[in-house]
Design a protein around this motif. Structure first.
Motif, mmCIF file in Angstrom:
data_model
loop_
_atom_site.group_PDB
_atom_site.id
_atom_site.type_symbol
_atom_site.label_atom_id
_atom_site.label_comp_id
_atom_site.label_asym_id
_atom_site.label_seq_id
_atom_site.Cartn_x
_atom_site.Cartn_y
_atom_site.Cartn_z
ATOM 1 N N VAL A 1 0.840 -1.211 0.000
ATOM 2 C CA VAL A 1 0.000 0.000 0.000
ATOM 3 C C VAL A 1 0.871 1.255 0.000
ATOM 4 O O VAL A 1 0.551 2.255 -0.670
ATOM 5 C CB VAL A 1 -0.949 -0.020 1.209
ATOM 6 C CG1 VAL A 1 -1.722 1.292 1.306
ATOM 7 C CG2 VAL A 1 -1.916 -1.194 1.117
ATOM 8 N N SER A 2 1.992 1.222 0.728
ATOM 9 C CA SER A 2 2.883 2.392 0.750
ATOM 10 C C SER A 2 3.428 2.678 -0.637
ATOM 11 O O SER A 2 3.478 3.846 -1.079
ATOM 12 C CB SER A 2 4.028 2.151 1.731
ATOM 13 O OG SER A 2 3.539 2.004 3.043
ATOM 14 N N ASP A 3 3.849 1.638 -1.360
ATOM 15 C CA ASP A 3 4.353 1.834 -2.720
ATOM 16 C C ASP A 3 3.258 2.354 -3.638
ATOM 17 O O ASP A 3 3.502 3.216 -4.504
ATOM 18 C CB ASP A 3 4.907 0.512 -3.269
ATOM 19 C CG ASP A 3 6.147 0.059 -2.522
ATOM 20 O OD1 ASP A 3 6.769 0.898 -1.831
ATOM 21 O OD2 ASP A 3 6.495 -1.143 -2.611
ATOM 22 N N LEU A 4 2.046 1.856 -3.463
ATOM 23 C CA LEU A 4 0.934 2.304 -4.291
ATOM 24 C C LEU A 4 0.622 3.776 -4.034
ATOM 25 O O LEU A 4 0.383 4.562 -4.977
ATOM 26 C CB LEU A 4 -0.296 1.434 -4.001
ATOM 27 C CG LEU A 4 -1.544 1.731 -4.823
ATOM 28 C CD1 LEU A 4 -1.297 1.469 -6.303
ATOM 29 C CD2 LEU A 4 -2.712 0.865 -4.341
ATOM 30 N N LEU B 1 -7.734 -1.478 -1.074
ATOM 31 C CA LEU B 1 -8.276 -2.297 0.003
ATOM 32 C C LEU B 1 -9.668 -2.809 -0.331
ATOM 33 O O LEU B 1 -10.061 -3.905 0.096
ATOM 34 C CB LEU B 1 -8.312 -1.499 1.304
ATOM 35 C CG LEU B 1 -6.961 -1.247 1.975
ATOM 36 C CD1 LEU B 1 -7.140 -0.384 3.209
ATOM 37 C CD2 LEU B 1 -6.295 -2.573 2.348
ATOM 38 N N SER B 2 -10.444 -2.034 -1.094
ATOM 39 C CA SER B 2 -11.776 -2.470 -1.491
ATOM 40 C C SER B 2 -11.701 -3.733 -2.342
ATOM 41 O O SER B 2 -12.487 -4.672 -2.161
ATOM 42 C CB SER B 2 -12.488 -1.349 -2.243
ATOM 43 O OG SER B 2 -13.757 -1.783 -2.687
ATOM 44 N N LYS C 1 -10.024 -9.631 6.070
ATOM 45 C CA LYS C 1 -10.295 -8.253 5.704
ATOM 46 C C LYS C 1 -9.512 -7.296 6.590
ATOM 47 O O LYS C 1 -9.356 -7.528 7.787
ATOM 48 C CB LYS C 1 -11.792 -7.958 5.813
ATOM 49 C CG LYS C 1 -12.631 -8.721 4.799
ATOM 50 C CD LYS C 1 -14.090 -8.323 4.896
ATOM 51 C CE LYS C 1 -14.916 -9.059 3.843
ATOM 52 N NZ LYS C 1 -16.352 -8.672 3.895
ATOM 53 N N VAL C 2 -9.022 -6.193 5.979
ATOM 54 C CA VAL C 2 -8.198 -5.211 6.690
ATOM 55 C C VAL C 2 -8.769 -3.820 6.425
ATOM 56 O O VAL C 2 -8.984 -3.442 5.267
ATOM 57 C CB VAL C 2 -6.727 -5.273 6.228
ATOM 58 C CG1 VAL C 2 -5.905 -4.191 6.932
ATOM 59 C CG2 VAL C 2 -6.145 -6.657 6.502
ATOM 60 N N GLU C 3 -9.035 -3.090 7.496
ATOM 61 C CA GLU C 3 -9.510 -1.714 7.358
ATOM 62 C C GLU C 3 -8.314 -0.759 7.222
ATOM 63 O O GLU C 3 -7.197 -1.062 7.640
ATOM 64 C CB GLU C 3 -10.358 -1.324 8.579
ATOM 65 C CG GLU C 3 -11.589 -2.196 8.778
ATOM 66 C CD GLU C 3 -12.560 -2.081 7.610
ATOM 67 O OE1 GLU C 3 -12.595 -1.008 6.971
ATOM 68 O OE2 GLU C 3 -13.286 -3.061 7.344
ATOM 69 N N TYR C 4 -8.599 0.400 6.656
ATOM 70 C CA TYR C 4 -7.523 1.357 6.409
ATOM 71 C C TYR C 4 -6.896 1.832 7.716
ATOM 72 O O TYR C 4 -5.678 1.992 7.813
ATOM 73 C CB TYR C 4 -8.057 2.560 5.613
ATOM 74 C CG TYR C 4 -6.992 3.573 5.286
ATOM 75 C CD1 TYR C 4 -6.118 3.365 4.219
ATOM 76 C CD2 TYR C 4 -6.848 4.741 6.044
ATOM 77 C CE1 TYR C 4 -5.125 4.287 3.925
ATOM 78 C CE2 TYR C 4 -5.856 5.660 5.757
ATOM 79 C CZ TYR C 4 -5.001 5.427 4.689
ATOM 80 O OH TYR C 4 -4.007 6.332 4.407
ATOM 81 N N GLY C 5 -7.709 2.054 8.751
ATOM 82 C CA GLY C 5 -7.163 2.512 10.033
ATOM 83 C C GLY C 5 -6.210 1.493 10.637
ATOM 84 O O GLY C 5 -5.166 1.850 11.204
ATOM 85 N N LYS C 6 -6.560 0.245 10.532
ATOM 86 C CA LYS C 6 -5.686 -0.786 11.073
ATOM 87 C C LYS C 6 -4.377 -0.827 10.293
ATOM 88 O O LYS C 6 -3.291 -0.982 10.865
ATOM 89 C CB LYS C 6 -6.391 -2.143 11.007
ATOM 90 C CG LYS C 6 -5.582 -3.286 11.590
ATOM 91 C CD LYS C 6 -6.297 -4.613 11.458
ATOM 92 C CE LYS C 6 -7.557 -4.631 12.313
ATOM 93 N NZ LYS C 6 -8.185 -5.985 12.303
ATOM 94 N N LEU C 7 -4.473 -0.663 8.970
ATOM 95 C CA LEU C 7 -3.261 -0.669 8.148
ATOM 96 C C LEU C 7 -2.360 0.506 8.518
ATOM 97 O O LEU C 7 -1.122 0.369 8.553
ATOM 98 C CB LEU C 7 -3.659 -0.601 6.666
ATOM 99 C CG LEU C 7 -2.555 -0.877 5.654
ATOM 100 C CD1 LEU C 7 -2.104 -2.320 5.732
ATOM 101 C CD2 LEU C 7 -3.048 -0.565 4.238
ATOM 102 N N SER C 8 -2.942 1.659 8.801
ATOM 103 C CA SER C 8 -2.156 2.828 9.209
ATOM 104 C C SER C 8 -1.450 2.577 10.533
ATOM 105 O O SER C 8 -0.284 2.967 10.720
ATOM 106 C CB SER C 8 -3.063 4.055 9.312
ATOM 107 O OG SER C 8 -3.668 4.341 8.073
#
Length: 719
Positions: free
Chosen positions: A145-148, A165-166, A184-191
């Motif tokens: 996600v960081s590279d994207l 993520l969708s 499934k992974v939410e954006y907040g958790k990924l942050s």
């Protein structure tokens, strides 16, 4: 609000710990924590924030309770700390536990203060494979996600991450292997994962799940909870885990006034983990030294690949788990089964059923094994350990002093006595387990291997099963036939110990050409000194045994017989010379109403005529023709059996017409002591007479030998 001066001072506890101290739910504890000195910490929960409150800002009662229960403070010094906080006479007593309970060998988890770097402890952990896999999957997803986001530019990076993520959360298109691990992974958790990686200098181990670490600590249990629980659990009475938990809670409350807030599931996980990590302590404390030897301690592996059939026969015994009829009392009993097992082929070559304590029955089973093997084995292995003697003998028996070594050496066999606690010296035990499952459980008189294993009809108030249960109990002879059928079935199944070959195939390939059975008579089960009478030799409870060679002999003889086959005995003179094989004489019905009775009369008439003829010839040879022998007293005979003349005339006519083999003295139609023997013989004939067909019909219907055909040939009855 938090006091900055107290940021790194004092003891900080979580809301969950505070709720346990207060004895309430976490929401209420959270409201109290927000009113006291508190702070938030990142990354120590499930990727989120944890609210902590400084212990020193709480009520003194809660502080004393914390120090009396917390695993970071030894139970021995807890009273001193609580006294220092608030001097009081309510000081908990020192730990006093029963001294007769084995103290477990474990190191209680010690609570440490959080280091300045809150991620240091998590990055220095040793991860198990499943934790490591999840941590690396999280690391890969964060960097993807960081590279994207970096390629999308500053304006569109948030949209690019959420669009990614969708698609990822559908689990169908993007990075499906990572999705299998993380879901499934939410954006907040990924942050939050990204933040944790930055603070940990990109060390992926910081992302490993923290709940797996409980198995390497105390599962959140306090020092006194662990120690008391293990002392209750590790006892020779072997209480269940549930019982140990209840006893531990009661003991803590009564002895120390402590109410444990941990759930039963936590204690169960702790007990299971301790059992895995300290299995030797668990077994010795709960089951004893023999179980420690059987289940834990190492043993020597034996290489049997170089053995040939007949190299080693191994003896072992067990009490069978079904009843047989005692031939002397007629009551149901559990006999002992002794087996000689060929180690190379895994085939039970010979066995013996034993009702009485007799060392000689071991030799009888060996005799059968040698006859089946067709040659003498090189070695015989007798287990002289406690297990064998306990199973087969009711009193203490030392086989090395029972005379077996010299007896076997006489027939050319080497003997070895295994020592106690050598599990690999008993390869027959696996066969016994198979024998129970394949044979014993399907016999109507099965009574179970233990109290817990009893069949339903033997349990209390089981009227339904008792009404349905067959009352048939096999005789020794019938049980032997059942065991032989079970061994035949076992021998035709593939065996993993001999490379998936069948034991019978391996055994037959290595069999010998045969042995002289007369040389093995010294191995027969019983030996008795008897006097010869008119009807031969008499054995207690078995009756008379007769052979024409005994006519006129009145000295004592040595009688050897096989308990399992009492149809005949071997007779030797006092010098040890073989005389004859005497057959068992059966008493007949007074009115000669049975078919077997007529056959017995015919046989007796033939023997009497032959004896008279040979005796006359001997007298003539000694004294010339001499006077004729006195005639039969017909008047007295008629008083005993009124129709005796007709019976004798019919018997003489049948004897004259019978085709008799002069070399053996046996008629074409042999005499059978057991019904199943006659049935097997008749089934092997090409044609049957009307009387024989009638006998077969009555035997199958249970009129003759009730229950025997159904027990031994049930599969035929069902056809």
């Amino acid at each position: 609000m938090i006091n900055p001066a107290a940021e790194n001072q004092g003891t900080w506890i979580t809301v969950k710990q505070l709720a346990a101290l207060m004895g309430t739910y976490e929401k209420k504890a959270q409201r109290l924590a927000l009113k006291m000195d508190h702070r938030y910490e990142l990354g120590l929960g499930r990727g989120g924030k944890i609210l902590k409150v400084r212990l020193e800002s709480l009520d003194l009662t809660l502080q004393r309770k914390y120090f009396s229960q917390d695993s970071g403070i030894s139970s021995a010094i807890a009273p001193a700390i609580t006294n220092a906080i608030a001097p009081s006479s309510e000081i908990l007593p020192a730990t006093v536990l029963p001294s007769n309970i084995i103290k477990p060998d474990f190191t209680p988890a010690v609570k440490e203060e959080q280091p300045p770097d809150q991620y240091k402890q998590r990055t220095q952990r040793t991860l198990v494979p499943w934790q490591d896999g999840i941590a690396r999957a999280k690391y890969d997803l964060v960097h993807i996600v960081s590279d994207l986001k970096r390629r999308a530019g500053h304006a569109n990076k948030m949209k690019a991450a959420r669009d990614f993520l969708s698609l990822y959360n559908q689990g169908l298109f993007l990075y499906r292997e990572i999705f299998k691990l993380l879901g499934k992974v939410e954006y907040g958790k990924l942050s939050d994962w990204g933040t944790m990686l930055k603070k940990a200098n990109d060390d992926y181990s910081v992302l490993a799940p923290a709940h797996g670490d409980k198995t390497r600590g105390g599962f959140g249990l306090t020092d006194i909870e662990q120690e008391c629980f293990l002392r209750v659990l590790l006892q020779p009475n072997a209480p269940s885990i549930g019982s140990a938990i209840r006893a531990m809670r009661t003991f803590l409350q009564m002895q120390y006034g402590i109410i444990s807030k941990k759930s039963d599931a936590v204690f169960r996980r702790f007990a299971e983990h301790y059992k895995k990590m300290n299995y030797h302590i668990w077994v010795l404390a709960r089951e004893g030294e023999k179980a420690l030897d059987d289940k834990v301690l190492p043993y020597m592996e034996r290489d049997t690949s170089g053995l040939e059939v007949g190299d080693i026969l191994v003896a072992d015994g067990k009490t069978i788990n079904f009843n047989v009829l005692n031939p002397w009392t007629g009551k149901p009993v559990r006999a002992c089964l002794l087996v000689f097992y060929d180690w190379a082929s895994r085939y039970p070559a010979g066995f013996e059923l034993n009702l009485t304590e007799n060392v000689q029955c071991i030799s009888s089973a060996l005799r059968r094994a040698i006859i089946t093997l067709g040659k003498k084995p090189k070695w015989v292995l007798l287990d002289n350990g406690r297990a064998f003697t306990a199973e087969f003998f009711t009193s203490e028996v030392d086989l090395e002093q029972a005379g077996l070594r010299g007896l076997y050496a006489r027939v050319g066999i080497n003997t070895r006595f295994a020592r106690a606690y050598n599990g690999k010296d008993k390869p027959v035990e696996r066969f016994f387990e198979t024998f129970q499952e394949w044979v014993e459980r399907f016999i109507s008189s099965y009574c179970g291997s233990s109290i817990q294993d009893k069949p339903a009809y033997m349990k209390r108030n089981e009227k339904f099963h008792k009404a349905m249960h067959s009352e048939f109990i096999p005789t020794i002879d019938q049980a032997v036939k059942m065991i032989e059928a079970g061994i035949a079935y076992y021998a035709n199944q593939e065996h993993s110990g001999i490379n998936k070959q069948k034991p019978i195939d391996v055994f037959n390939a290595g069999k010998g050409p045969g042995v002289d059975i007369r040389e093995l008579d010294t191995l027969m089960m019983d030996v008795q000194i008897k006097t010869v009478y008119r009807n031969g030799v008499r054995l207690p409870s078995l009756g008379y045994y007769f052979n024409e060679a005994l006519i006129g002999y009145r000295d004592q003889v040595v009688v050897r017989y096989d308990f399992r086959d009492v149809r005949s005995v071997m007779v030797y003179d006092r010098n040890g010379e073989f005389m004859c094989e005497a057959q068992r004489k059966e008493a007949i019905d007074p009115l000669l109403r049975g078919k077997h009775d007529m056959e017995a009369v015919k046989q007796n008439a033939r023997i009497r005529q032959s004896a008279i003829r040979h005796t006359k010839a001997a007298v003539r040879a000694l004294n010339g023709k001499g006077d004729p022998l006195p005639a039969l007293d017909w008047d007295r005979a008629m008083e005993t059996v009124p129709n005796l003349p007709e019976i004798i005339e019919a018997a003489q006519a049948d004897v004259a017409e019978a085709s008799i083999d002069q070399s053996t003295g046996q008629s074409e139609h042999p005499f059978f002591e057991y019904g199943w023997k006659k049935y097997d013989w008749l089934m092997g004939q090409e044609t049957l007479t009307a009387d024989e067909q009638e006998w077969v019909t009555e035997y199958r219907a249970g009129i003759i030998e009730p229950g025997e055909f159904q027990a031994l040939y049930g599969h035929q009855a069902a056809q």
